[in-house]
Design an enzyme around this catalytic site. Structure first.
Site, PDB file in Angstrom:
ATOM      1  N   SER A  26       0.867  -1.278   0.018  1.00 45.65           N
ATOM      2  CA  SER A  26      -0.008   0.132  -0.327  1.00 45.65           C
ATOM      3  C   SER A  26       0.606   0.989  -0.122  1.00 45.65           C
ATOM      4  O   SER A  26       2.062   1.749   0.737  1.00 45.65           O
ATOM      5  CB  SER A  26      -1.296   0.186   1.108  1.00 45.65           C
ATOM      6  N   GLU A 165       2.220  -0.303  11.965  1.00 40.36           N
ATOM      7  CA  GLU A 165       2.833   1.463  11.688  1.00 40.36           C
ATOM      8  C   GLU A 165       2.325   2.517  12.526  1.00 40.36           C
ATOM      9  O   GLU A 165       1.847   3.557  12.479  1.00 40.36           O
ATOM     10  CB  GLU A 165       2.349   2.215  10.362  1.00 40.36           C
ATOM     11  N   TYR A 167      -0.849   2.579  13.727  1.00 38.22           N
ATOM     12  CA  TYR A 167      -2.203   3.542  13.036  1.00 38.22           C
ATOM     13  C   TYR A 167      -3.688   2.449  14.434  1.00 38.22           C
ATOM     14  O   TYR A 167      -2.793   1.579  15.374  1.00 38.22           O
ATOM     15  CB  TYR A 167      -2.908   2.690  12.362  1.00 38.22           C
ATOM     16  N   ARG A 215      -2.417  -6.804   8.205  1.00 36.51           N
ATOM     17  CA  ARG A 215      -1.098  -5.688   8.047  1.00 36.51           C
ATOM     18  C   ARG A 215      -0.516  -6.152   9.595  1.00 36.51           C
ATOM     19  O   ARG A 215      -1.453  -4.667  11.240  1.00 36.51           O
ATOM     20  CB  ARG A 215      -0.891  -4.573   7.726  1.00 36.51           C
ATOM     21  N   HIS A 253       5.128   4.983  13.285  1.00 37.38           N
ATOM     22  CA  HIS A 253       5.552   6.042  12.336  1.00 37.38           C
ATOM     23  C   HIS A 253       6.620   7.021  13.461  1.00 37.38           C
ATOM     24  O   HIS A 253       6.839   7.891  12.906  1.00 37.38           O
ATOM     25  CB  HIS A 253       3.772   7.117  11.806  1.00 37.38           C
ATOM     26  N   ALA A 255       8.456   6.202  15.684  1.00 40.27           N
ATOM     27  CA  ALA A 255       9.583   5.764  16.045  1.00 40.27           C
ATOM     28  C   ALA A 255      10.708   5.889  15.608  1.00 40.27           C
ATOM     29  O   ALA A 255      10.738   7.363  14.644  1.00 40.27           O
ATOM     30  CB  ALA A 255       9.955   4.251  15.462  1.00 40.27           C
ATOM     31  N   ARG A 256      11.763   6.523  16.525  1.00 38.13           N
ATOM     32  CA  ARG A 256      13.502   7.435  16.204  1.00 38.13           C
ATOM     33  C   ARG A 256      14.473   6.427  15.334  1.00 38.13           C
ATOM     34  O   ARG A 256      15.313   6.720  15.534  1.00 38.13           O
ATOM     35  CB  ARG A 256      13.528   7.755  17.095  1.00 38.13           C
ATOM     36  N   GLN A 340      12.014  11.252  -1.953  1.00 35.32           N
ATOM     37  CA  GLN A 340      12.000  12.115  -2.664  1.00 35.32           C
ATOM     38  C   GLN A 340      10.674  12.743  -3.085  1.00 35.32           C
ATOM     39  O   GLN A 340      10.549  13.843  -2.895  1.00 35.32           O
ATOM     40  CB  GLN A 340      13.230  12.426  -3.810  1.00 35.32           C
ATOM     41  N   ASP A 404      30.444  13.435 -23.070  1.00 33.97           N
ATOM     42  CA  ASP A 404      30.669  13.864 -21.568  1.00 33.97           C
ATOM     43  C   ASP A 404      32.279  13.767 -21.420  1.00 33.97           C
ATOM     44  O   ASP A 404      32.962  13.228 -22.393  1.00 33.97           O
ATOM     45  CB  ASP A 404      30.064  13.151 -20.200  1.00 33.97           C
ATOM     46  N   GLN A 412      26.875  14.140 -11.050  1.00 35.40           N
ATOM     47  CA  GLN A 412      27.310  14.078  -9.656  1.00 35.40           C
ATOM     48  C   GLN A 412      26.469  12.744  -8.688  1.00 35.40           C
ATOM     49  O   GLN A 412      27.016  12.502  -7.503  1.00 35.40           O
ATOM     50  CB  GLN A 412      25.907  14.453  -9.390  1.00 35.40           C
TER      51      GLN A 412
HETATM   52  P1  NAP Z   1      21.846  23.623  -1.320  1.00 38.19           P
HETATM   53  O1  NAP Z   1      21.544  22.422  -0.296  1.00 38.19           O
HETATM   54  O2  NAP Z   1      21.645  24.486  -1.819  1.00 38.19           O
HETATM   55  O3  NAP Z   1      23.587  24.335  -0.031  1.00 38.19           O
HETATM   56  C1  NAP Z   1      24.412  25.045   0.037  1.00 38.19           C
HETATM   57  C2  NAP Z   1      24.716  25.370   1.186  1.00 38.19           C
HETATM   58  O4  NAP Z   1      26.002  26.420   0.909  1.00 38.19           O
HETATM   59  C3  NAP Z   1      23.899  25.983   2.133  1.00 38.19           C
HETATM   60  O5  NAP Z   1      24.049  25.463   3.355  1.00 38.19           O
HETATM   61  C4  NAP Z   1      24.386  27.581   2.524  1.00 38.19           C
HETATM   62  O6  NAP Z   1      23.805  27.795   3.793  1.00 38.19           O
HETATM   63  C5  NAP Z   1      25.579  27.587   1.656  1.00 38.19           C
HETATM   64  N1  NAP Z   1      25.968  28.695   1.145  1.00 38.19           N
HETATM   65  C6  NAP Z   1      25.168  29.170  -0.065  1.00 38.19           C
HETATM   66  N2  NAP Z   1      25.994  30.374   0.100  1.00 38.19           N
HETATM   67  C7  NAP Z   1      27.093  30.514   0.200  1.00 38.19           C
HETATM   68  C8  NAP Z   1      27.905  31.337   0.370  1.00 38.19           C
HETATM   69  N3  NAP Z   1      28.148  32.137  -0.630  1.00 38.19           N
HETATM   70  N4  NAP Z   1      28.946  31.056   1.113  1.00 38.19           N
HETATM   71  C9  NAP Z   1      28.679  30.119   2.231  1.00 38.19           C
HETATM   72  N5  NAP Z   1      27.670  29.028   2.448  1.00 38.19           N
HETATM   73  C10 NAP Z   1      26.935  29.809   0.882  1.00 38.19           C
HETATM   74  O7  NAP Z   1      23.357  22.795  -2.166  1.00 38.19           O
HETATM   75  P2  NAP Z   1      24.494  21.177  -2.099  1.00 38.19           P
HETATM   76  O8  NAP Z   1      24.566  21.524  -0.710  1.00 38.19           O
HETATM   77  O9  NAP Z   1      25.294  21.956  -3.127  1.00 38.19           O
HETATM   78  O10 NAP Z   1      23.719  20.950  -2.710  1.00 38.19           O
HETATM   79  C11 NAP Z   1      22.703  20.457  -4.241  1.00 38.19           C
HETATM   80  C12 NAP Z   1      21.974  20.273  -4.227  1.00 38.19           C
HETATM   81  O11 NAP Z   1      21.856  18.983  -4.601  1.00 38.19           O
HETATM   82  C13 NAP Z   1      20.851  20.568  -3.671  1.00 38.19           C
HETATM   83  O12 NAP Z   1      19.906  20.527  -4.160  1.00 38.19           O
HETATM   84  C14 NAP Z   1      20.289  19.391  -2.327  1.00 38.19           C
HETATM   85  O13 NAP Z   1      19.570  19.457  -2.172  1.00 38.19           O
HETATM   86  C15 NAP Z   1      21.183  18.502  -3.096  1.00 38.19           C
HETATM   87  N6  NAP Z   1      20.864  16.657  -2.535  1.00 38.19           N
HETATM   88  C16 NAP Z   1      20.971  16.878  -1.940  1.00 38.19           C
HETATM   89  C17 NAP Z   1      21.383  15.655  -1.339  1.00 38.19           C
HETATM   90  C18 NAP Z   1      19.733  14.924  -0.862  1.00 38.19           C
HETATM   91  O14 NAP Z   1      19.939  14.120   0.553  1.00 38.19           O
HETATM   92  N7  NAP Z   1      18.816  14.575  -0.788  1.00 38.19           N
HETATM   93  C19 NAP Z   1      22.477  15.161  -1.300  1.00 38.19           C
HETATM   94  C20 NAP Z   1      22.921  16.522  -1.745  1.00 38.19           C
HETATM   95  C21 NAP Z   1      22.826  16.899  -2.214  1.00 38.19           C
HETATM   96  P3  NAP Z   1      24.241  29.560   3.732  1.00 38.19           P
HETATM   97  O15 NAP Z   1      23.925  30.202   3.166  1.00 38.19           O
HETATM   98  O16 NAP Z   1      22.513  29.218   4.993  1.00 38.19           O
HETATM   99  O17 NAP Z   1      25.815  29.631   4.922  1.00 38.19           O
HETATM  100 FE1  SF4 Z   2      11.780   4.904  -4.577  1.00 39.06          FE
HETATM  101 FE2  SF4 Z   2      12.410   7.478  -5.026  1.00 39.06          FE
HETATM  102 FE3  SF4 Z   2      11.096   6.530  -6.805  1.00 39.06          FE
HETATM  103 FE4  SF4 Z   2      10.651   7.027  -3.729  1.00 39.06          FE
HETATM  104  S1  SF4 Z   2      11.299   7.964  -5.148  1.00 39.06           S
HETATM  105  S2  SF4 Z   2      10.011   5.576  -5.169  1.00 39.06           S
HETATM  106  S3  SF4 Z   2      12.163   6.660  -2.688  1.00 39.06           S
HETATM  107  S4  SF4 Z   2      13.198   6.206  -6.054  1.00 39.06           S
END
Ligand code: NAP
Ligand code: SF4
Length: 675
Positions: A26, A165, A167, A215, A253, A255-256, A340, A404, A412
């Site tokens: 579900s 979960e 509920y 469930r 839900h 749970a930590r 996400q 590329d 990335q």
């Molecule tokens: P981001 O999420 O935009 O974070 C950038 C960080 O840098 C922020 O903490 C910001 O905080 C800081 N920053 C911005 N401008 C700055 C400056 N001029 N000087 C110093 N600090 C500055 O970017 P990212 O970490 O590069 O990630 C890129 C993208 O990939 C994001 O959208 C992220 O969500 C995604 N991503 C997602 C995951 C995930 O787990 N879902 C993992 C990796 C990447 P302050 O401005 O407060 O300082």
């Molecule tokens: Fe799986 Fe992420 Fe797609 Fe959700 S968004 S179904 S967790 S790959």
């Protein structure tokens, strides 16, 4: 012989035989709430065509007070029944089977009218529930039974009674939420009466030829949760009350302890279901973090269960089972358990979809067919945006060249896969590799595509991605300063004391990467269970270790910093941000917000606080890692524009802010569907 003999074996339920051992678990998609029933029907029909043995719908409320949120979908009126009939008809025409989940949220219902065994507020809701009296309890039972009969009328092949979960039904089982002193509270026999009575009366109302899945929460992961003895007692009573199948629920839900996030090891909880095997004679389903046919087959062949439930993998690929059966498992789009586009959307009131497959829940609106005018398409950049575009454009019959400058595809994604807990990204890159071959994309790696190369193509797509943003901190050119790329891709040496500038997704990833040494707990289940404090519910109530989490000692002393004066990680995934924060906290990562970066010298990073730049403080560090966000990389695009050649710009090259693979892939697929 098939590589998946257990997975693809039929399952005889007496009145009906399921074609294989795969249940689509579900999921709340939000589709029913759109009231576009054609869209709902197509979502399920696509999965039925893809060969899944049995599907369970998202939870349907049996009444207004039990809805997860006000206005949650249910079968309340003759019109609702007719709408659901459209879904079941379409599924049956497609050769599938579908059961409707009945979900009474109890105190998790997000509204002031929520009800529960006792008036105890949950930590994840602002609403204190009203304690039900005897008549109120009878009403809930009777509403659940009515929902089951309406589901039968609407053509469903069965129902799943949601008893896990945390509920409503689960809330009756444990003293954590049930403090009643009447016949529904006190002893365990009394506390379990409600779920048993519900199943008994549902079976009585629907007759023998209807699937009733229950469930059952096999490990609550909350203090004062059920003991294993109680779980077995309940399972036996539920079987006796008439259930056809027992499905596994893992964790409340509130749970930590993470239960489905990507950092949870694959099949992390199959051992819990396995404990129930042999205790009951009806089929038992296991679930959580099973996302490939190999893992599913393993779980079944090891005797952990009779059937496996996978939910999110069916968002990633509707044809999961058909592809496995056809010996084409490597072409299954992998669910990377990121949440996400699925759960993060659900919890933000958005329609569910999938990062890997933007068509999920958009089947009627985002589709493509073979092109009648094949074009020569050049795509620059083999990151998620470029790869997704190349895959769909080539599938449609365009002749695609993908450039590329790196020696490998993935962009990335190749950094993400280096982070402990993000191993699933390996599978995503591997799948893209397969799909490039599958659709004969002309892959030109180690190749800088310049304007001269691109000018003769019919369509040019720029997916060149991003460059790290320069935070312009005095002293940042020193030898003790690295960028996240040096760390995650270059394997640069990092000292013992680290300051990380920037606490976005990448800052958190770098902190996680540097805090670890040795094996990733995601790859070593015993280590992971210790890290999060998960124990056998046979030894301790609810499976929560009384000693708490016992993570491995951190490899480094890390400080993670941001300028914003807000909780670090606040903007990470809605359903996963807490896990990243908790994980770093367990590794003693110091989190500092509201700083100004003053300068870097040999001693470390100097910061001050507030607009007045007060309290100059030295963060002593051997290495400072810059993770200050990103800016679009558009040099190729600019060169083309200068030559008057039009180009599509997508992904990070288009907008770097808040870029993630979800947006990149979605943008790429939508563009490729149109060209
Ligand atoms: P981001 O999420 O935009 O974070 C950038 C960080 O840098 C922020 O903490 C910001 O905080 C800081 N920053 C911005 N401008 C700055 C400056 N001029 N000087 C110093 N600090 C500055 O970017 P990212 O970490 O590069 O990630 C890129 C993208 O990939 C994001 O959208 C992220 O969500 C995604 N991503 C997602 C995951 C995930 O787990 N879902 C993992 C990796 C990447 P302050 O401005 O407060 O300082
Ligand atoms: Fe799986 Fe992420 Fe797609 Fe959700 S968004 S179904 S967790 S790959």
């Amino acid at each position: 012989m098939s590589r998946y003999p257990h997975l693809l074996a039929p399952l005889d339920l007496g009145h009906i035989t399921l074609p294989n051992r795969v249940l689509m678990g579900s999921m709340h998609t939000g589709l029913e709430e759109t009231r576009d029933w054609n869209r709902v029907a197509e979502f399920y029909a696509a999965r039925a065509r893809g060969g899944v043995g049995l599907m369970v719908t998202g939870g349907m409320a049996p009444n207004a007070e039990g809805g997860v949120f006000p206005g949650a979908a249910g079968l309340f009126t003759p019109e609702d029944i007719a709408n659901h009939k459209r879904v079941t008809d379409r599924v049956h025409t497609a050769g599938g089977l579908i059961a409707m989940q009945i979900l009474h949220a109890g105190r998790y219902a997000y509204g002031p009218n929520c009800v529960a065994p006792s008036a105890i507020k949950s930590p994840i809701s602002p609403f204190k529930p009203t304690e039900l009296n005897e008549d109120g309890i009878e009403k809930q039972i009777s509403d659940i039974v009515t929902a089951a009969t309406r589901a039968q009328e609407a053509g469903y092949d069965g129902v799943e009674v949601m008893g896990s979960e945390g509920y409503f039904l689960n809330q009756f089982l444990v003293t954590h939420t049930n403090r009643r002193e009447d016949r529904w509270g006190g002893s365990y026999e009394n506390r379990m009466q409600l779920p048993v009575e519900v199943v008994r009366r549902v079976r009585e109302a629907v007759g023998p030829d209807f699937i009733v899945i229950y469930r059952l929460s096999m490990i609550d992961l909350i203090p004062n949760g059920s003991t294993w003895e109680e779980v077995v007692q309940l399972a036996k009573a539920i079987e006796a009350a008439g259930a056809s199948i027992l499905n596994t629920g893992i964790g409340w839900h509130e749970a930590r302890i993470p239960t489905i996030a990507t950092s949870v090891p694959r099949k992390a909880f199959a051992w819990v279901t396995q404990k129930l095997m042999g205790e009951v004679s009806i089929p038992v389903i296991t679930s959580n973090r099973i996302n490939t046919p190999e893992v599913a087959e393993e779980v079944l062949s090891e005797g952990c269960a009779d059937m496996v439930s996978m939910a999110r993998p069916f968002l990633a690929d509707a044809d999961f089972v058909a592809k496995a059966a056809a010996g084409r498992a490597q072409t299954i789009a992998p669910c990377i358990a990121c949440n996400q586009a699925c759960l993060d959307h659900t919890f933000s009131g958005k329609l569910t979809s999938c990062l890997v497959n933007p068509r999920a829940c958009h089947e009627t609106e985002l589709s493509w067919s073979a092109t009648e005018t094949p074009k020569r398409v050049a795509i620059v950049g083999a990151g998620p945006a470029g790869l997704a575009t190349a895959m769909v454009a080539a599938e449609r019959g365009h002749k695609v060249a993908l450039f590329d400058k790196a020696p490998e595809i993935g962009g990335q994604l190749n950094m993400a896969k280096m982070v402990p807990g993000k191993e699933e990204f390996h599978g995503l890159v591997a799948w893209f590799e397969t799909m490039m071959e599958e659709h004969s994309v002309d892959l030109r790696l180690n190749t800088e595509a310049d304007a001269a190369t691109l000018i003769d193509f019919d369509e040019v797509i720029i997916a060149t991605g991003v460059l790290p943003r320069d935070p312009e901190i005095m002293g940042q050119t020193g030898p003790n300063v690295l960028s996240y790329i040096d760390v995650l891709r270059g394997g640069a040496h990092v000292g013992n004391r680290v300051a990380i500038v920037g606490a976005g997704g990448i800052g958190f990833d770098v902190a996680e990467y540097l805090a670890h040494e040795g094996e990733s707990p995601t790859e070593v289940p015993e280590l992971w269970r210790k890290e999060w404090g998960v124990r056998d519910p046979e030894d301790v109530r609810g499976g929560v270790a009384p000693e708490g989490p016992q993570p491995v000692a951190p490899a480094r002393e890390i400080t993670l910093l941001q300028r914003k004066a807000e909780k670090l990680g606040k903007r990470l995934g809605k359903t996963t941000g807490w896990i990243h924060r908790a994980s770093l906290q367990m590794k003693n990562v110091r989190m500092l917000g509201g700083v100004n970066y003053e300068k870097i010298d040999a001693r470390g990073l100097w910061v001050s606080y507030g607009e007045e730049r007060e309290r100059l403080e030295l963060i002593e560090a051997d290495t400072i890692v810059l993770c200050a966000g990103q800016i679009p990389l558009r040099d190729v695009a600019d060169a083309l524009i200068a030559k008057g050649k039009p180009a599509h710009i997508i992904g990070g090259a288009d907008v770097a802010a808040e870029l993630d693979a979800k947006r990149a892939i979605d943008q790429g697929v939508r563009l490729a569907a149109q060209i």
